[in-house]
Motif scaffolding. Structure first.
Motif, PDB file in Angstrom:
ATOM      1  N   ALA A   1      43.447  60.832  27.895  1.00 41.55           N
ATOM      2  CA  ALA A   1      44.570  61.579  28.457  1.00 41.55           C
ATOM      3  C   ALA A   1      45.411  60.696  29.378  1.00 41.55           C
ATOM      4  CB  ALA A   1      44.062  62.783  29.227  1.00 41.55           C
ATOM      5  N   TYR A   2      44.821  59.607  29.791  1.00 36.99           N
ATOM      6  CA  TYR A   2      45.511  58.794  30.784  1.00 36.99           C
ATOM      7  C   TYR A   2      46.178  57.589  30.138  1.00 36.99           C
ATOM      8  CZ  TYR A   2      43.048  61.520  34.255  1.00 36.99           C
ATOM      9  OH  TYR A   2      42.580  62.549  35.011  1.00 36.99           O
ATOM     10  N   GLY A   3      46.728  56.744  30.950  1.00 41.07           N
ATOM     11  CA  GLY A   3      47.378  55.531  30.475  1.00 41.07           C
ATOM     12  C   GLY A   3      48.468  55.143  31.438  1.00 41.07           C
TER      13      GLY A   3
ATOM     14  N   ALA B   1      45.125  52.641  41.121  1.00 41.60           N
ATOM     15  CA  ALA B   1      44.766  51.756  40.009  1.00 41.60           C
ATOM     16  C   ALA B   1      44.086  50.498  40.529  1.00 41.60           C
ATOM     17  CB  ALA B   1      46.021  51.399  39.219  1.00 41.60           C
ATOM     18  N   PHE B   2      44.579  49.996  41.647  1.00 36.17           N
ATOM     19  CA  PHE B   2      43.986  48.779  42.206  1.00 36.17           C
ATOM     20  C   PHE B   2      42.522  49.017  42.547  1.00 36.17           C
ATOM     21  CE2 PHE B   2      42.654  46.851  46.238  1.00 36.17           C
ATOM     22  CZ  PHE B   2      42.518  45.544  45.810  1.00 36.17           C
ATOM     23  N   PHE B   3      42.269  50.126  43.239  1.00 37.58           N
ATOM     24  CA  PHE B   3      40.879  50.398  43.617  1.00 37.58           C
ATOM     25  C   PHE B   3      40.018  50.635  42.387  1.00 37.58           C
ATOM     26  CE2 PHE B   3      42.607  51.499  47.889  1.00 37.58           C
ATOM     27  CZ  PHE B   3      41.851  50.587  48.600  1.00 37.58           C
ATOM     28  N   PHE B   4      40.594  51.306  41.416  1.00 37.32           N
ATOM     29  CA  PHE B   4      39.842  51.561  40.184  1.00 37.32           C
ATOM     30  C   PHE B   4      39.422  50.244  39.561  1.00 37.32           C
ATOM     31  CE2 PHE B   4      38.520  53.216  36.244  1.00 37.32           C
ATOM     32  CZ  PHE B   4      38.291  54.565  36.438  1.00 37.32           C
ATOM     33  N   LEU B   5      40.348  49.343  39.489  1.00 38.12           N
ATOM     34  CA  LEU B   5      40.060  48.023  38.929  1.00 38.12           C
ATOM     35  C   LEU B   5      38.978  47.321  39.734  1.00 38.12           C
ATOM     36  CD1 LEU B   5      40.936  45.994  36.783  1.00 38.12           C
ATOM     37  CD2 LEU B   5      42.547  45.055  38.427  1.00 38.12           C
ATOM     38  N   LEU B   6      39.151  47.352  41.041  1.00 35.08           N
ATOM     39  CA  LEU B   6      38.200  46.654  41.912  1.00 35.08           C
ATOM     40  C   LEU B   6      36.780  47.165  41.704  1.00 35.08           C
ATOM     41  CD1 LEU B   6      38.003  44.704  44.470  1.00 35.08           C
ATOM     42  CD2 LEU B   6      37.815  46.828  45.754  1.00 35.08           C
ATOM     43  N   PHE B   7      36.612  48.480  41.758  1.00 35.21           N
ATOM     44  CA  PHE B   7      35.252  49.024  41.671  1.00 35.21           C
ATOM     45  C   PHE B   7      34.693  48.907  40.261  1.00 35.21           C
ATOM     46  CE2 PHE B   7      36.619  51.225  45.597  1.00 35.21           C
ATOM     47  CZ  PHE B   7      35.655  50.675  46.423  1.00 35.21           C
ATOM     48  N   SER B   8      35.576  48.977  39.252  1.00 31.90           N
ATOM     49  CA  SER B   8      35.085  48.758  37.900  1.00 31.90           C
ATOM     50  C   SER B   8      34.535  47.351  37.772  1.00 31.90           C
ATOM     51  CB  SER B   8      36.208  48.953  36.889  1.00 31.90           C
ATOM     52  OG  SER B   8      36.723  50.237  37.006  1.00 31.90           O
TER      53      SER B   8
ATOM     54  N   PRO C   1      28.274  45.940  30.094  1.00 28.53           N
ATOM     55  CA  PRO C   1      29.146  46.631  31.040  1.00 28.53           C
ATOM     56  C   PRO C   1      30.537  46.027  31.078  1.00 28.53           C
ATOM     57  CG  PRO C   1      27.025  46.267  32.026  1.00 28.53           C
ATOM     58  CD  PRO C   1      27.009  45.547  30.707  1.00 28.53           C
ATOM     59  N   LEU C   2      30.598  44.726  30.916  1.00 28.31           N
ATOM     60  CA  LEU C   2      31.920  44.106  30.898  1.00 28.31           C
ATOM     61  C   LEU C   2      32.761  44.714  29.792  1.00 28.31           C
ATOM     62  CD1 LEU C   2      31.496  40.293  31.527  1.00 28.31           C
ATOM     63  CD2 LEU C   2      32.922  41.940  32.740  1.00 28.31           C
ATOM     64  N   ILE C   3      32.122  44.932  28.631  1.00 28.20           N
ATOM     65  CA  ILE C   3      32.887  45.445  27.494  1.00 28.20           C
ATOM     66  C   ILE C   3      33.396  46.851  27.796  1.00 28.20           C
ATOM     67  CG2 ILE C   3      32.775  46.001  25.049  1.00 28.20           C
ATOM     68  CD1 ILE C   3      30.593  43.913  24.790  1.00 28.20           C
ATOM     69  N   TYR C   4      32.457  47.738  28.212  1.00 29.26           N
ATOM     70  CA  TYR C   4      32.973  49.107  28.416  1.00 29.26           C
ATOM     71  C   TYR C   4      33.891  49.202  29.616  1.00 29.26           C
ATOM     72  CZ  TYR C   4      29.030  50.192  31.673  1.00 29.26           C
ATOM     73  OH  TYR C   4      28.140  50.212  32.701  1.00 29.26           O
ATOM     74  N   THR C   5      33.670  48.344  30.616  1.00 27.68           N
ATOM     75  CA  THR C   5      34.561  48.388  31.777  1.00 27.68           C
ATOM     76  C   THR C   5      35.961  47.924  31.404  1.00 27.68           C
ATOM     77  OG1 THR C   5      32.645  47.747  33.047  1.00 27.68           O
ATOM     78  CG2 THR C   5      34.742  47.753  34.178  1.00 27.68           C
ATOM     79  N   VAL C   6      35.996  46.846  30.644  1.00 25.60           N
ATOM     80  CA  VAL C   6      37.318  46.346  30.255  1.00 25.60           C
ATOM     81  C   VAL C   6      38.044  47.398  29.431  1.00 25.60           C
ATOM     82  CG1 VAL C   6      38.466  44.671  28.779  1.00 25.60           C
ATOM     83  CG2 VAL C   6      36.727  43.921  30.400  1.00 25.60           C
TER      84      VAL C   6
ATOM     85  N   VAL D   1      39.185  50.208  31.809  1.00 21.46           N
ATOM     86  CA  VAL D   1      40.311  49.804  32.647  1.00 21.46           C
ATOM     87  C   VAL D   1      41.574  49.677  31.819  1.00 21.46           C
ATOM     88  CG1 VAL D   1      41.194  47.873  33.971  1.00 21.46           C
ATOM     89  CG2 VAL D   1      38.896  48.716  34.406  1.00 21.46           C
ATOM     90  N   GLN D   2      41.401  49.104  30.637  1.00 20.45           N
ATOM     91  CA  GLN D   2      42.568  48.912  29.789  1.00 20.45           C
ATOM     92  C   GLN D   2      43.166  50.256  29.381  1.00 20.45           C
ATOM     93  OE1 GLN D   2      41.720  48.286  25.838  1.00 20.45           O
ATOM     94  NE2 GLN D   2      43.554  47.100  25.340  1.00 20.45           N
ATOM     95  N   GLN D   3      42.313  51.166  28.919  1.00 25.48           N
ATOM     96  CA  GLN D   3      42.792  52.464  28.473  1.00 25.48           C
ATOM     97  C   GLN D   3      43.455  53.243  29.606  1.00 25.48           C
ATOM     98  OE1 GLN D   3      42.377  53.939  25.264  1.00 25.48           O
ATOM     99  NE2 GLN D   3      41.905  51.824  24.717  1.00 25.48           N
ATOM    100  N   LEU D   4      42.866  53.134  30.779  1.00 26.72           N
ATOM    101  CA  LEU D   4      43.353  53.950  31.890  1.00 26.72           C
ATOM    102  C   LEU D   4      44.595  53.355  32.528  1.00 26.72           C
ATOM    103  CD1 LEU D   4      41.339  56.189  32.104  1.00 26.72           C
ATOM    104  CD2 LEU D   4      40.757  55.404  34.369  1.00 26.72           C
ATOM    105  N   LEU D   5      44.520  52.071  32.762  1.00 27.24           N
ATOM    106  CA  LEU D   5      45.534  51.477  33.618  1.00 27.24           C
ATOM    107  C   LEU D   5      46.658  50.812  32.841  1.00 27.24           C
ATOM    108  CD1 LEU D   5      43.227  49.783  36.283  1.00 27.24           C
ATOM    109  CD2 LEU D   5      43.985  52.134  36.147  1.00 27.24           C
ATOM    110  N   PHE D   6      46.320  50.152  31.750  1.00 27.67           N
ATOM    111  CA  PHE D   6      47.318  49.243  31.178  1.00 27.67           C
ATOM    112  C   PHE D   6      47.932  49.700  29.869  1.00 27.67           C
ATOM    113  CE2 PHE D   6      44.449  46.545  33.746  1.00 27.67           C
ATOM    114  CZ  PHE D   6      45.337  46.329  34.780  1.00 27.67           C
ATOM    115  N   VAL D   7      47.203  50.524  29.100  1.00 30.33           N
ATOM    116  CA  VAL D   7      47.805  51.023  27.860  1.00 30.33           C
ATOM    117  C   VAL D   7      48.992  51.883  28.222  1.00 30.33           C
ATOM    118  CG1 VAL D   7      47.391  52.786  26.121  1.00 30.33           C
ATOM    119  CG2 VAL D   7      45.774  50.924  26.403  1.00 30.33           C
ATOM    120  N   GLU D   8      49.906  51.988  27.289  1.00 29.92           N
ATOM    121  CA  GLU D   8      51.083  52.801  27.609  1.00 29.92           C
ATOM    122  C   GLU D   8      50.708  54.257  27.771  1.00 29.92           C
ATOM    123  OE1 GLU D   8      54.700  52.656  25.552  1.00 29.92           O
ATOM    124  OE2 GLU D   8      54.828  50.467  25.768  1.00 29.92           O
TER     125      GLU D   8
END
Lengths: 469, 497
Positions: B372-374, B384-391, B431-436, B439-446
């Motif tokens: 639902a996000y993006g 988003a910054f904090f999300f990235l940091l903690f991920s 974890p790197l895979i699912y985190t990336v 993060v990608q789906q939430l923060l960076f995808v359109e």
């Protein structure tokens, strides 16, 4: 009658006179004040029992006010007072009027007190039957209810059979040992088994009769129907006072010489079946009163487990459990009585959301259920702990493990009620009654007992153990 | 710092007193909240004070080695039950974490909880009492009591304020943990009786019971019961199935406390009770626990990858992270054990932060579906910054807290079981895979759906900033914490290879 004898039977006299007094006053001026008189009688008897100096016996009358008798007389008297208070407004809502109700409660209490103080098999039996007789009447007291009539009849029929078992068992023990004094009779019965099967048959019949009274599986079939049909305050007293008295009956018989080894296996199975069947059958109940009936069957299974150990520690654990079980079941059925208006709140569904609509009563009920489930810091946990510790030490590890497993199952059905009280969406409108002051007092007291015994059980435990010495 | 007042008792019972003090303010929500928050703040201040003073505290008199605070009273003499509390380095870290996470849980639910507000804070306070008790009790009976007391408030937290199948999850959680702990109760009584029968000293005191000679068969049964109870809480694969349900359906505060604290009680129980009481049985079971821990690490991360619900994803990632903790305990060497305790703290902080973030998103948009996000990076940069940091912290990025714990565990384990470490290493990559992906789906995808959501409020920003600073600090400079643990860990591992 000597003065000592008079002093010894004074609690019995107080209760008996109170009962008659209630009937007399009721004939002249019926009304709510009869409850006050009856409650005062109970408290007076309790107070007398507490303050009376130690060691007193009336051998001619077959009673002695031993420490153990004293503890239980006080317990029964307080339970009776709580029941009377819980009944007052409930009976008004139901249209149960008349002086016979408080008088019969007092009469039941009289039976319990006789049983607690009995030193001969005869008085023991008379006490047990006197209290059962009172409950035949009390269960069917709500004359408008067909269910109550049915419950009363069932209780009467099965009760008569069990009384026959007990009487015949006592007769056999007498035949085998030639005495009715409990201590020599039971000690003699334990000794004489090898030679004579008479005592064994006698003990076996007594055990069967007692199994009915405390509703151990498979002698439990009357319990759900009677608990469901009887008025909740009566059931509160029935499930606590009468069961406590029956457990006391067994402790009195077991104490002199323990159980005959040949009967160990039957009692082992009675305990296991009660724990298993009680807890499993309760899972499927929709009626809260039937659920609590099966729960009480399982609870008595735990007590049987403690009795099975044959040790003083085990009897102590059983006696302790009876005290707190009285508080828990008075709380639970008392809360149901208090919530029930014209009709009983029957199904668990009807309790949805009451945690918020009736916070006090629902809180009392929830606390009682957590205690019955044995969750700390309630007294239920301490009681179970003492029982299972006694069982492990008394050489019953298998039964203890099986018992714990059934207790784990039991958490689920107790929780189901709590879920309905607090978690399920509330009913649009509830017919649940608001608690009256006369109901709040006993419910608050029993809840307090549940919490205090759960945190600091040491003093009561010490008193009970001292009394068993 | 002189400790002439019973600070451990205060730590346990202050929240309970606070909970009682709430009751008169049932209809004044702001007051109730304020009292609860005040209690939590005082708790944190007490814990913080201890944290800074601990290094200088002398050993407590009458206490076993490593304990610098000790309270001991008779409770139920007839059964040798004592009211014994003690604090060593491990307990101190856990107590501090408890105070910190409880305050965090209160803050994140400040706006999210609108119904039955006083009851919610009452439950949080009772919970804090229970957890503090678990981390401080040095008497098995007392410990068991607190262990059970924790259950009830969590049951209500999930059941009353949860989402989805909240009742199912609450009941499942309760039954699951209850089943485990009842068997543990039998084992506790068992060791009590065995010890008493030997010397006539019937006691539940942990440090008297340690070293009770047991024949191997009995020890194995008793340890199995303890392990079962604790493994359910940790959770160790395959006893984890209650966790995703409970975490997902719990309210944000509930998830934060579940992940941050309740899981730690299981690991703590193993460290404090399970292994010291039954060292030989523990040694015998080590291969099994190692295997299950490694399976947990890989399985948790694997399943996390497949989740569409953010909260479920974080929940499964917990299974993986706690697998590391279980690995560190199973190895039972000083380095690995220190790593495990540190990882418990770290996981509490990062996962607590992630659940808080998911809760904030959920509050804004009412959905936790990743799809639902993006495009959050552009819209709500701070969040988003904090999300990235903690991920990244959760994935074990060096320089952030989780890395330290995982590294120590793996370093300690490598000497003992290189094979397990190699497999567990996969658990670092997954974890790197699912985190990336997350993060990608939430923060960076359109952006897939037009979402209007405000950025962090001051309260939320402050919470996350404190958490972030802690995460960075622990990642860069974990030495003080390791110093606190040193003595206790050395004493614990002394008896085992």
């Amino acid at each position: 009658m000597t003065v000592t004898e008079l002093w010894t039977v004074m609690p019995l006299l107080i209760v008996a006179c109170g009962s008659v007094l209630v009937l007399l006053i009721g004939a002249v001026a019926p009304g709510r004040h009869l409850t006050t008189v009856a409650v005062t009688t109970c408290l007076g008897a309790a107070l007398w029992t507490v303050q009376f100096p130690p060691v007193a016996a009336a051998p001619q009358l077959g009673v002695a006010l031993t420490s153990l008798a004293r503890i239980f007389t006080v317990l029964f008297a307080l339970a009776g007072a709580a029941t009377l208070l819980l009944s007052r407004d409930f009976n008004e809502r139901r249209g149960i009027r008349g002086e016979e109700y408080p008088a019969t409660i007092l009469f039941a209490l009289f039976g319990m007190a006789v049983l607690a103080a009995a030193t001969t098999l005869l008085t023991l039996f008379l006490g047990l039957e006197a209290l059962t007789f009172a409950f035949y009447i009390l269960v069917a007291m709500d004359t408008d209810s067909n269910r109550a009539a049915e419950a009363g009849l069932k209780y009467l029929l099965l009760g008569a059979i069990s009384a026959a078992f007990l009487a015949f068992g006592i007769a056999l023990i007498y035949a085998a040992t030639g005495t009715l004094e409990i201590v020599p009779a039971m000690a003699g019965a334990a000794r004489s088994v090898a030679g004579r099967p008479l005592a064994l048959a006698g003990w076996g019949l007594i055990l069967a009769g007692a199994a009915f009274k405390i509703s151990l599986v498979p002698a439990h079939l009357w319990t759900p129907d009677v608990y469901q049909g009887g008025p909740p305050p009566v059931v509160a007293f029935l499930s606590t006072g009468s069961k406590g008295a029956a457990v006391l009956f067994l402790i009195a018989l077991l104490q002199p010489a323990g159980l005959i080894p040949a009967l160990h296996t039957p009692l082992w199975w009675l305990a296991l079946l009660s724990m298993a069947v009680g807890n499993l059958a309760a899972l499927r109940q929709q009626s809260i009163k039937r659920l609590l009936a099966y729960s009480s069957i399982a609870q008595m299974g735990y007590v049987a487990l403690a009795l099975l150990t044959g040790s003083r520690e085990g009897y102590g654990a059983a006696a302790f459990y009876v005290v707190l079980y009285t508080a828990m079941n008075l709380s639970a059925f008392g809360a149901i009585a208090s919530l029930s208006g014209k009709d009983d709140l029957e199904t668990i569904e009807e309790y949805r959301g009451l945690g918020y609509a009736r916070p006090f009563t629902a809180g009392v009920l929830a606390l009682a259920l957590f205690a019955l489930a044995g969750i700390p810091p309630t007294a239920g946990f301490m009681g179970k702990f003492f029982i299972f510790a006694a069982a492990l030490r008394g050489g019953e590890p298998l039964l203890a493990v099986l018992g714990i497993l059934t207790a784990a199952v039991s958490v689920y059905f107790y929780l189901r009620v709590v879920v309905n009280l607090y978690l399920s969406p509330a009913l649009a409108e509830t017919t649940a009654n608001r608690p009256t002051p006369a109901e709040i007092v006993p419910l608050a007291a029993t809840s307090l007992v549940i919490l205090v015994l759960g945190i600091y059980p040491a003093p009561l435990m010490a008193i009970i153990e001292a009394a068993l010495n | 710092m002189a400790m002439n007042y019973p600070i451990l008792t205060i730590l346990i019972f202050l929240p309970l007193a606070g909970a009682l003090a709430l009751v008169p303010f049932w209809r004044r929500e702001r007051w109730a909240k304020g009292i609860a928050m005040g209690c939590a703040v005082v708790e944190l201040a007490l814990a913080g004070r201890l944290l800074f003073a601990a290094a200088g505290l002398p050993a407590a008199s009458g206490a076993p080695g490593g304990y610098f605070l000790w309270e001991d009273h008779v409770w139920i003499e007839r059964f040798g039950i004592r009211y014994t509390l003690g604090m060593d380095g491990i307990s101190l870290l856990m107590v501090a974490l408890t105070a910190f996470i409880t305050l965090l849980a209160m803050l994140v639910s400040w706006r999210g909880i609108r119904e039955r507000v006083p009851l919610h804070y009452l439950m949080l306070l009772v919970m804090e009492s229970g957890i503090m008790g678990v981390f401080l009790a040095q008497d098995l009976f007392l410990f068991y009591l607190f262990w059970e007391v924790m259950l009830i408030p969590m049951f209500f937290l999930i059941g009353i304020w949860g989402h989805g199948r909240r009742i199912y999850s609450a009941v499942k959680f309760f039954i699951y943990t209850m089943a485990g702990s009842l068997l543990m109760l039998l084992a506790i009584i068992g060791i009590y009786l065995i010890h008493g029968a030997r010397g006539g000293n019937y006691t539940f005191a942990l440090h008297d019971l340690i070293g009770t000679p047991l024949d191997p068969g009995t020890a194995l049964w008793l340890f199995a019961a303890f392990l079962f109870a604790f493994a359910i809480k940790v959770p160790v694969f395959p006893l984890h199935t209650w966790l995703p349900d409970a975490h997902t359906d719990a309210p944000t505060a509930g998830s934060v406390i579940l992940a941050g604290l309740l899981l730690k009680t299981g690991a703590y129980g193993l460290i404090r009770f399970g292994y010291p009481l039954f060292p030989t049985a523990a040694k015998a079971v080590t291969p099994l626990l190692l295997t299950l821990a490694v399976i947990g690490i890989v399985y948790g991360s694997w399943v996390a990858y497949a989740q569409e619900d953010m909260k479920r994803l974080v929940a499964y990632s917990s299974v993986g992270h706690m697998g590391f903790v279980a690995l560190g305990i199973a190895v039972w060497s000083p380095v690995a054990l220190s790593g495990a305790v540190l990882q418990m703290v770290n996981h509490g902080i990062t996962t607590g932060a992630l659940f808080a973030l998911v809760g904030m998103l959920d509050e804004r948009t009412d959905t936790r579906e990743i799809s639902a996000y993006g495009g959050l990076w552009g819209k709500v940069p701070l969040l988003a910054f904090f999300f990235l940091l903690f991920s990244m912290a959760s994935a074990g990025l060096p320089g952030l807290n989780n890395f330290v714990g995982e590294f120590l565990i793996l370093a300690g384990a490598f000497r003992v079981t290189p094979v397990a470490v190699v497999i567990a290493f996969v658990g670092i990559v997954l974890p790197l895979i699912y985190t990336v992906r997350l993060v990608q789906q939430l923060l960076f995808v359109e952006e897939r759906r037009p979402l209007t959501l405000p950025d962090l409020s001051l309260r939320e920003g402050a919470i996350l900033a404190v958490l972030a600073l802690t995460a960075v600090y622990l990642g860069v400079h974990p030495a003080p914490l390791l110093g606190l643990l040193k003595v206790s860990v050395a004493l614990l591992t002394g008896g085992l290879p």
